[in-house]
Design an enzyme around this catalytic site. Structure first.
Site, mmCIF file in Angstrom:
data_model
loop_
_atom_site.group_PDB
_atom_site.id
_atom_site.type_symbol
_atom_site.label_atom_id
_atom_site.label_comp_id
_atom_site.label_asym_id
_atom_site.label_seq_id
_atom_site.Cartn_x
_atom_site.Cartn_y
_atom_site.Cartn_z
ATOM 1 N N LYS A 91 0.838 -1.196 0.000
ATOM 2 C CA LYS A 91 0.000 0.000 0.000
ATOM 3 C C LYS A 91 0.871 1.244 0.000
ATOM 4 O O LYS A 91 1.577 1.522 0.963
ATOM 5 C CB LYS A 91 -0.912 0.050 1.223
ATOM 6 N N GLY A 129 7.122 4.393 8.463
ATOM 7 C CA GLY A 129 6.216 5.496 8.769
ATOM 8 C C GLY A 129 6.405 5.964 10.190
ATOM 9 O O GLY A 129 7.497 5.833 10.755
ATOM 10 N N SER A 130 5.336 6.465 10.783
ATOM 11 C CA SER A 130 5.471 7.097 12.091
ATOM 12 C C SER A 130 5.605 6.062 13.203
ATOM 13 O O SER A 130 5.147 4.920 13.079
ATOM 14 C CB SER A 130 4.251 7.974 12.369
ATOM 15 N N THR A 131 6.220 6.475 14.301
ATOM 16 C CA THR A 131 6.386 5.588 15.450
ATOM 17 C C THR A 131 5.031 5.215 16.048
ATOM 18 O O THR A 131 4.830 4.082 16.467
ATOM 19 C CB THR A 131 7.319 6.249 16.483
ATOM 20 N N GLY A 185 3.613 2.558 13.960
ATOM 21 C CA GLY A 185 4.448 1.371 14.167
ATOM 22 C C GLY A 185 4.066 0.628 15.438
ATOM 23 O O GLY A 185 3.976 -0.600 15.458
ATOM 24 N N GLU A 236 10.252 0.475 10.329
ATOM 25 C CA GLU A 236 11.248 1.537 10.161
ATOM 26 C C GLU A 236 10.516 2.834 10.431
ATOM 27 O O GLU A 236 9.691 3.267 9.631
ATOM 28 C CB GLU A 236 11.836 1.450 8.748
ATOM 29 N N CYS A 266 13.153 10.394 7.625
ATOM 30 C CA CYS A 266 13.103 9.869 8.994
ATOM 31 C C CYS A 266 14.478 9.945 9.661
ATOM 32 O O CYS A 266 14.575 10.077 10.863
ATOM 33 C CB CYS A 266 12.583 8.444 8.999
ATOM 34 N N GLU A 321 9.721 14.703 16.234
ATOM 35 C CA GLU A 321 10.091 14.676 14.829
ATOM 36 C C GLU A 321 9.216 15.693 14.096
ATOM 37 O O GLU A 321 7.994 15.591 14.109
ATOM 38 C CB GLU A 321 9.858 13.271 14.272
#
Lengths: 289, 477
Positions: free
Chosen positions: B181, B233-235, B238, B255, B289, B386
């Site tokens: 995706k 993507g974002s933490t 994740g 990641e 990132c 971030e």
């Protein structure tokens, strides 16, 4: 008629930061032998004990990870030596607590000694096997090497000596420190092993051992924000294992899931218990004059 | 004397954007059953195309197609699988300009980056992994390593095609099949990649592309027949994925975010370092990132470095992503622009000093000037969160130990930079920095042969190199 001598019994406590404290909660639980006869009151570890153990483990990380691999290998080998020299004590203890035959107990003790020797030898080789130089397409030096993850929580399996040694040795030999939750069914051998560790030049805090109930203590370790990884090998309830893995996501702990069935601890292991608790670091530097 | 640049736009005639796109399932473009959405050019706000959204049933269809294809793909001799990957790499090279222009239009990144960085590394990724396909027994997992099965992969909008390559190339080389995706705001190059798979005669179902937003991604990673999850993507997302797959047999590579320290010592080659600082934070508008978003300057050279850095920032050209002279393109979306603005305002409110060079921003589209904050303390939100934009926070230090302490004072651990001429100090720092990638006297370098990925809350697993390959294999029986 001479009176028969009365045994001097051992008090089984926790092992935190190189000392043997009682649970701060003041609680204990009864451990019986294989025939159901009273053996000892073991310390029933609490949330506070778990947190103290994590603090001790964190404090020990820089020193232990900073040792040379050769030195860590020698210390693991030393654990094997001391364990071997106390072999009869462990055979007797396994016979009493697990109810196995003396021959079987001897097999476990010898395998535990051999396992420590096997992992001791990995200390200064794992970096060569899982690290490497990378041939990047540019004028750069580029090297990937494994580093310890940090503080690893371990829910130990049922096998009180061989199982415990098989999950603990790979965690610490690479420079991690450990907080171990001993087998709920057979906690005493873990504390006897702590006496071996304590006599083997293992710095205080590198291995911390808690006894108690998995369902009470493991969730505090799984959700602790200063624990980097968790090994769920000893968790037998799948629902609890799922909850622990979910809690571990709060700070993205590396999780080694519980096996579907108890592993055959007598089989020669692979290196996955080493690599599961390592991070690969890659360093770049330009090449030029 | 002031030199003016004449515009030097790359022609967009090379790309043919269709008015609408479907999903790519089992080798065919098919209609989606969710609510379709628009993808826009962030530099102009012009609508580029209508994109189908995959609903749960569409995702299920894609996973079924991947499962069906897995049998043949995983059993195909590695040397034959390799040839498909080599073909794909070649077609990417042949259509490289088209891919670069399309990427810049859909993402907003400068053409010089999409043309010289993204697309060449994409081709390199397929070449590198193609060569692994028939050598997996040498990857370090024993004699007969096996693929996991169906990989569900979700990628971000900052490097749309490059992240696709990082995900798809190793998965396919190892014999997995894929449902990927792309990000909601940057689907076009992934859909062009689907056409490339058709041109390469890749067996149907080996690669499936499902477009959509967060809901589609959630359906994909939690699909019971997905064996391997890979997410960039974002933490926060994740962590949600890690929770969602708890108690399953799914493997995951995550990641995630970063807040990298770029550490400059007083003996560093300062002019070279200033270039590294600029590329560290302003490359790709700071939508990176591993961006060097925290600059740690040794106190004795802080003033000198800041003067040089500000002068260099004054020469950065912001504007049309397709202009070959552009250094900083458009922010990818209105939503991201709002987030950058909000955090920059918080930086000012918390007492840090904000500076941007004078620069004219285009009147339409999403833009943010290169910005630097000085007087930043470790507690400031702009030093902790971030920002994912062209915003640099500057802190100072006196000793190497203090630099290590400050650099590691973050839940993230993706990357770090060290600038010093002293070799032993580089190794001292590299040893102590809790980061998966350490760039010494360089920054933001990527290569398919070099593992990439983080410590701590920057995620787990690696992408690239032998270690990245291992994420798509399990030890053989």
């Amino acid at each position: 008629m001479a009176a028969s001598r009365v045994d001097v019994r051992k008090t089984y406590k926790l092992y935190i930061g190189g000392a043997f404290p009682r649970s701060e909660s003041g609680r204990s639980f009864v451990v019986n032998d294989a025939k159901g006869k009273f053996l000892a009151n073991a310390s029933l570890a609490s949330r506070k004990d778990a947190r103290d153990a994590v603090v001790a483990a964190r404090k020990a990380v820089p020193g232990w990870a900073g040792r040379t691999p050769y030195n860590r290998g020698q210390i693991l080998y030393r654990i094997a030596e001391v364990l071997d020299s106390r072999g009869d004590q462990f055979v007797a203890e396994l016979v009493r607590t697990e109810g196995v035959t003396a021959a079987k107990a001897r097999t476990y003790v010898e395998a535990a000694v051999d396992r420590l020797v096997w992992y001791a030898g990995w200390a200064d080789k794992i970096g060569q096997v899982v690290g490497n130089a990378n041939p990047v397409s540019g004028p750069f030096f580029n090297l990937s090497s494994p580093e310890p993850t940090g503080v690893v929580a371990v829910v130990a399996p049922r096998g009180p000596l061989l199982g415990l040694v098989s999950v603990l040795a790979p965690v610490i030999v690479t420079g991690n420190t450990a907080v171990v939750l001993a087998s709920e069914a057979h906690p005493l051998t873990a504390i006897t092993l702590a006496e071996v560790l304590d006599a083997s030049d293992v710095p205080g805090g590198v291995v911390n051992i808690l006894t108690g109930t998995v369902s009470e203590v493991a969730p505090w370790l799984a959700s602790h924000m200063d624990v980097n990884a968790i090994d769920l090998t000893g968790v037998t309830d799948p629902e609890l294992a799922t909850d622990l893995e979910r809690a571990a996501a709060d700070n993205l702990k590396r999780v080694r899931r519980a096996p579907a069935t108890e592993p055959d601890w007598l089989a020669t292991p692979g290196i996955d218990r080493l690599t599961d608790f390592l991070e690969i670091k890659t360093v770049w530097h330009p090449i030029g004059v | 004397m002031n030199f003016e640049y004449a515009p030097a736009p790359e022609s967009r005639a090379i790309v043919d954007i269709k008015p609408s796109y479907g999903l790519f399932i089992d080798g065919e473009f098919v209609d989606g059953h969710g609510h379709s959405f628009k993808t826009v050019n962030p530099a102009t706000e012009e609508t580029l195309a209508e994109i189908a959204e995959a609903d749960d049933a569409d995702v299920d269809r894609a996973v079924k197609a991947a499962r069906k294809a897995f049998r043949g793909w995983s059993r195909m001799p590695g040397k034959e699988r390799a040839k498909y990957l080599f073909r794909i790499a070649r077609i990417i090279q042949e259509r490289s300009r088209e891919l670069a222009v399309l990427e810049s239009i859909d993402n907003g990144k400068p053409i010089k980056e999409s043309r010289d960085v993204d697309v060449p590394i994409v081709a390199a990724h397929f070449f590198y992994h193609a060569g692994w396909a028939d050598k997996l027994e040498h990857a370090g997992l024993g004699a007969n390593p096996q693929p996991h099965g169906v990989a569900g992969q979700v990628i971000p909008w900052n490097f749309p095609l490059l992240m696709l390559a990082w995900k798809i190339a190793p998965a396919l080389a190892c014999g997995n099949t894929v449902v990927l995706k792309p990000a909601e705001t940057t689907p076009l190059t992934a859909l062009l990649f689907a056409e490339i798979c058709q041109q390469a005669d890749l067996p149907p179902g080996v690669v499936n592309i499902v477009t959509g937003a967060g809901g589609t991604g959630q359906a994909l990673v939690s699909h019971p027949d997905v064996d391997k999850v890979a997410f960039t993507g974002s933490t926060d997302v994740g962590k949600a994925i890690a929770r969602a797959i708890a108690g399953t047999d799914k493997k995951a590579t995550l990641e995630l975010g970063g807040k990298a320290a770029n550490i400059l010592f007083d003996d560093a080659p300062i002019d070279q370092a200033v270039e590294g600082i600029v590329s560290g934070i302003f490359f790709n508008q700071g939508h990176v990132c591993c961006a060097g978003s925290r600059l740690l300057l040794q106190e004795s050279v802080a003033d000198e470095v800041m003067a040089k850095l500000k002068r260099r920032m004054g020469t950065l050209r912001i504007g049309d992503p397709l202009d070959k002279n552009t250094d900083i393109g458009a922010i990818n979306s209105a939503e991201q622009l709002a987030r950058i603005r909000a955090l920059a305002e918080i930086g000012e409110d918390e007492g840090a000093e904000r500076w941007s060079p004078p620069c004219e921003l285009p009147s339409s589209g999403f833009w943010f000037p290169p910005t630097v904050f000085t007087g930043v303390s470790q507690a400031h939100r702009i030093a902790r969160e971030e920002i994912f934009g062209p915003v640099l926070s500057v802190l100072t230090f006196r000793t190497p130990a203090e630099a290590v302490e400050k650099a590691n004072n973050t839940p993230y651990g993706l990357s770090a930079g060290v600038w010093t001429e002293k070799g032993s100090r580089i190794l001292f720092m590299a040893d102590r920095l809790k980061a998966g990638v350490v760039w010494a006297n360089t920054f933001n370098k990527f290569d398919p042969a070099s593992p990439f990925g983080g410590y701590k809350e920057s995620g787990y697993g690696r992408e690239g190199g032998r270690q990245g390959l291992a994420s798509y294999l399990k030890a053989g029986a």
